[in-house]
Scaffold this active site. Structure first.
Site, short mmCIF file in Angstrom:
data_model
loop_
_atom_site.label_atom_id
_atom_site.label_comp_id
_atom_site.label_asym_id
_atom_site.label_seq_id
_atom_site.Cartn_x
_atom_site.Cartn_y
_atom_site.Cartn_z
N ASP A 155 -11.18 -4.10 -1.87
CA ASP A 155 -10.60 -3.99 -0.46
C ASP A 155 -11.95 -3.93 0.50
O ASP A 155 -12.69 -2.78 1.04
CB ASP A 155 -10.83 -2.42 -0.79
CG ASP A 155 -9.38 -1.22 0.52
OD1 ASP A 155 -9.48 -2.20 1.43
OD2 ASP A 155 -9.97 -0.03 0.28
N HIS A 181 0.92 -1.73 0.01
CA HIS A 181 -0.49 0.12 -0.33
C HIS A 181 1.04 0.85 -0.13
O HIS A 181 1.90 1.51 0.97
CB HIS A 181 -0.37 0.09 1.40
CG HIS A 181 -1.57 1.52 1.43
ND1 HIS A 181 -2.43 1.94 0.64
CD2 HIS A 181 -1.71 2.32 2.80
CE1 HIS A 181 -3.31 2.56 1.26
NE2 HIS A 181 -2.37 3.61 2.76
#
Lengths: 431, 337
Positions: free
Chosen positions: A310, A184
């Site tokens: 997600d 990320h």
């Protein structure tokens, strides 16, 4: 005992072989055995038959980014409830992020997740292991032992490692064991106290903004380090047009790198936040409409490889706060495909391109055998009614947490039936 | 489970040197260098010259009266800026057996802490008119710098991650004693290659002798460009040891000191520790070597370290012979001065 299943009169879409045809598929003992446009030669007479006329048969979806609350936060989500939501959304495999309690940074915990999933999950749970001990961004974890235990990739989940030196070590060491890094990308200093996309809208709402540079600068750093270390690198999620350009440039010279985008960033933008709706508070934040359009172009061009949900269950308590204080994250396993079909119905993205980003590419990035309809492969597949109309209701979702940004959304298209290893694990009640 | 030491000792006794006694060293061809700063300065014939001299030194240490007068009246300073037990002791014993007078200076606790620079120290010591200075320093290149500032011979006893020439020579001598040759062997060097001066000197020496070399390590412990210094690079120990004649293990600096380049001792041992299972990939008569000090259970299984294939104690013995030979070689040049 041989168990045979024939799916007939279906529109078979297999992105990996660029196949889009009407035909019949034979499945035996949980594997795809044969497929043909016309009658299948030598199909057994005792086989179960599914007449899938009007439905699309696609490989089961592979979701690279799913948070579950198990172990540690079972009130948010268990592997069982996540697997129910996955099945209903056509997801037959999902990568479970290591942000658990305790953090999945030890081979014994990876082993635990796999055993637990074996007992409680209907879909395949692919454990991701922490890239750094305790997700603290200080020391690398035991990549070799984690890989032997069954971890499919290394990631710090929601967290982003800030030290370029540590990333270099992590990438180098990961390459030793051929495990992909999934990172990320977020610069914490540039993020500061920001809670949504920096720009006019944030200014008007009086909220601190997060500039796209908080993503593009670490993304560029990571991609340069990936090239230095010859490691398989996947930027977990990008959110803006400039990141698409950076990815495209690096992909041109390094085919070991890839990136993903959440379905939220492809179908929503900062304006959806409206008057401080915290279910739209995400990390990275929803960006401007131009960014969303650039991301769609990136998906079409191949600069963006993967669409993921997600899926990040958060209970109402941490969402029912003033916007700046609310938790990030949204559930998405059950709505990912339907939301993605919006891009198909609006004629922006081909069906095969959308499906490729949820089947073939994630499988390739992790080195999985699934994600395609091909002889000898595990029969993970879904049957989709592309036009089935439905409205998302929080109460109807299978996830233990109801933080969906698609509450009351009207969708066209739904998964009717989901199969793992040739066994049906979900059927829509009207199907 | 450790094999008893005495048993290991029996197995590890090197073959007796076949050539003549040490008294004949004077007939060796002269050593064409003022200092021994690194293997990189040596030609193949220089290496053979030193190994031949060293072989003749072996029996001296094995007899009851071990002292010669070759270096009688000569002054040797052991200047160690990094703590060392075995290398310093080895150089001291080597010098004494040749009859030299020796001063040990451990600079950790000396004038360095009072702010004296390396050059100052060199000038000070030089004024005392030593004949040879043996130097260990944590910084690569420091020994060479010191050598430029003194009038006597300088021997590198290890400079940073650069070179440790006497270690490479003693390793070569040990292999030669057991295998009878260097030529045609396959030698795998395993472990912390990135920060090892032992690895560099060995690769240089073995390269000069046309030996097939492999390095084996996790990628984080492999320095960039290492593929140009050896024949093969391996990140999988089993492949790296396959059919090797010699397995040289290196010490792993403990995790913290290792700069977090490996996550844990247990993982390192699992993938890169030399245990019986991994050693079985090497030839059945492969030698197991380690420059010491060993981390048992980190880079090597204690029972392998003490096992029949281990020549680790022989390396220590050969170390004295090699250092006697090197001292004799560099000082032998200066008899006419």
């Amino acid at each position: 005992m041989n168990k045979s299943l024939i799916v007939k009169n279906t529109r078979i879409i297999d992105p990996a072989s660029s196949k889009d045809m009407l035909g019949n598929v034979l499945i035996e003992d949980g594997l795809f055995v044969d497929m043909a446009e016309g009658q299948l030669p030598g199909s057994p007479e005792h086989a179960d038959i599914i007449d899938a006329e009007g439905l699309v048969m696609a490989p089961g979806l592979i979701d690279l980014r799913v948070f579950s609350g198990e172990p540690g936060h079972e009130y948010r989500e268990t592997l069982a409830s996540a697997s129910d939501a996955a099945g209903a959304g056509g997801v037959t495999s999902f990568v479970r992020m290591p942000d658990t309690l305790p953090v999945t940074d030890d081979g014994a915990l990876v082993d635990y997740i796999l055993r637990r999933a074996e007992i409680t999950s209907k879909v395949r749970v692919l454990p991701a292991a922490a890239m750094t001990k305790g997700l603290e961004g200080m020391d690398i974890t035991e990549y070799g032992l984690l890989g032997e235990a069954g971890a499919v990739c290394l990631t710090d989940g929601r967290k982003s490692v800030q030290s370029a030196a540590l990333l270099r070590t992590a990438f180098t060491y990961a390459a030793n064991f051929s495990l992909p890094i999934v990172h990320h990308v977020q610069d914490y200093a540039l993020t500061g106290k920001g809670v949504m996309n920096a720009g006019l809208y944030a200014t008007a709402l009086g909220l601190a903004g997060i500039p796209t540079e908080a993503e593009t600068i670490p993304l560029e750093r990571d991609l340069q380090l990936a090239r230095l270390t010859d490691t398989r690198y996947h930027a977990a999620q990008i959110s803006c047009g400039r990141s698409v350009n950076i990815m495209a440039r690096h992909r041109h010279e390094n085919d070991l790198v890839s990136c993903g985008a959440s379905i939220n960033h492809l179908t929503l933008n900062e304006n959806d936040i409206g008057s401080y709706r915290t279910f739209f508070k995400l990390s990275p934040p929803l960006r401007a409409e131009e960014d969303r359009q650039a991301m769609i172009d990136g998906l079409k061009s191949g600069a963006i490889d993967v669409i993921h949900s997600d899926h990040d269950p958060q209970d109402a308590e941490v969402k029912r706060h003033p916007f700046a204080e609310a938790a990030d994250g949204a559930v998405g396993l059950e709505t990912m495909l339907a939301a993605a079909l919006r891009l198909y119905h609006s004629s922006q993205v081909d069906l095969i391109t959308l499906l490729r980003a949820m089947t073939q590419r994630p499988a390739e990035i992790l080195g999985l055998e699934t994600g395609r309809i091909a002889r000898g492969r595990a029969a993970d597949f879904i049957l989709i009614d592309l036009d089935y109309p439905w409205v998302v209701e929080e109460q109807g979702l299978r996830s233990r947490s109801g933080n969906t940004p698609f509450e009351n959304a009207k969708f066209s298209g739904k998964v009717m039936r989901t199969f793992v290893d040739g066994r049906e694990i979900f059927r829509h009640c009207e199907a | 489970m450790a094999t008893p030491m005495q048993e290991a000792k029996v197995h590890s006794q090197p073959k007796k040197a076949s050539s003549s006694t040490a008294e004949s060293v004077s007939v060796d061809p002269p050593f064409p260098h003022r200092h021994l700063l690194g293997i990189s300065q040596l030609s193949q014939s220089d290496i053979l010259n030193l190994l031949a001299r060293a072989e003749k030194m072996i029996p001296i240490s094995r007899r009851p009266r071990k002292t010669l007068s070759t270096l009688a009246g000569r002054t040797q300073i052991n200047l160690f800026f990094e703590p060392s037990t075995r290398t310093q002791a080895s150089f001291e014993i080597a010098g004494r057996r040749l009859g030299a007078q020796i001063t040990n200076m451990s600079m950790k606790t000396s004038s360095m802490s009072k702010g004296e620079t390396l050059i100052d120290t060199a000038a000070t010591l030089n004024a005392m008119q030593p004949d040879v200075i043996v130097v260990r320093h944590a910084a690569a290149g420091a020994v060479e710098l010191l050598a430029q500032k003194v009038g006597c011979a300088v021997i590198n006893a290890g400079d940073g991650a650069h070179e440790h020439p006497t270690q490479a020579l003693l390793d070569a001598l040990t292999i030669q004693q057991h295998k009878g040759r260097l030529n045609g062997l396959t030698i795998s060097i395993c472990g912390d290659i990135a920060r090892s001066r032992v690895a560099r000197s060995n690769l240089l020496l073995l390269g000069a002798m046309n030996v097939r070399t492999r390095v084996v390590a996790p990628r984080t412990l492999l320095p960039r460009g290492i593929e140009h210094m050896c024949t093969e690079v391996h990140t999988d120990m089993r492949q790296g040891l396959k059919d090797a004649d010699v397995v040289m293990m290196l010490r792993l600096q403990h995790e913290r000191a290792a700069g977090n380049l490996v996550p844990s001792v247990r993982e390192y041992y699992h993938f890169f520790g030399l245990d019986h299972e991994k050693l079985a990939f090497a030839k059945p008569d492969a030698l197991v070597m380690h420059p010491g000090p060993m981390n048992r259970g980190v880079e090597i299984d204690p029972s392998v370290a003490d096992g029949p294939q281990s020549v680790i104690n022989d390396q220590v013995e050969m170390g004295v012979a090699v250092r006697m030979a090197v001292l004799d070689a560099v000082l032998g040049n200066r008899q006419d001065i």
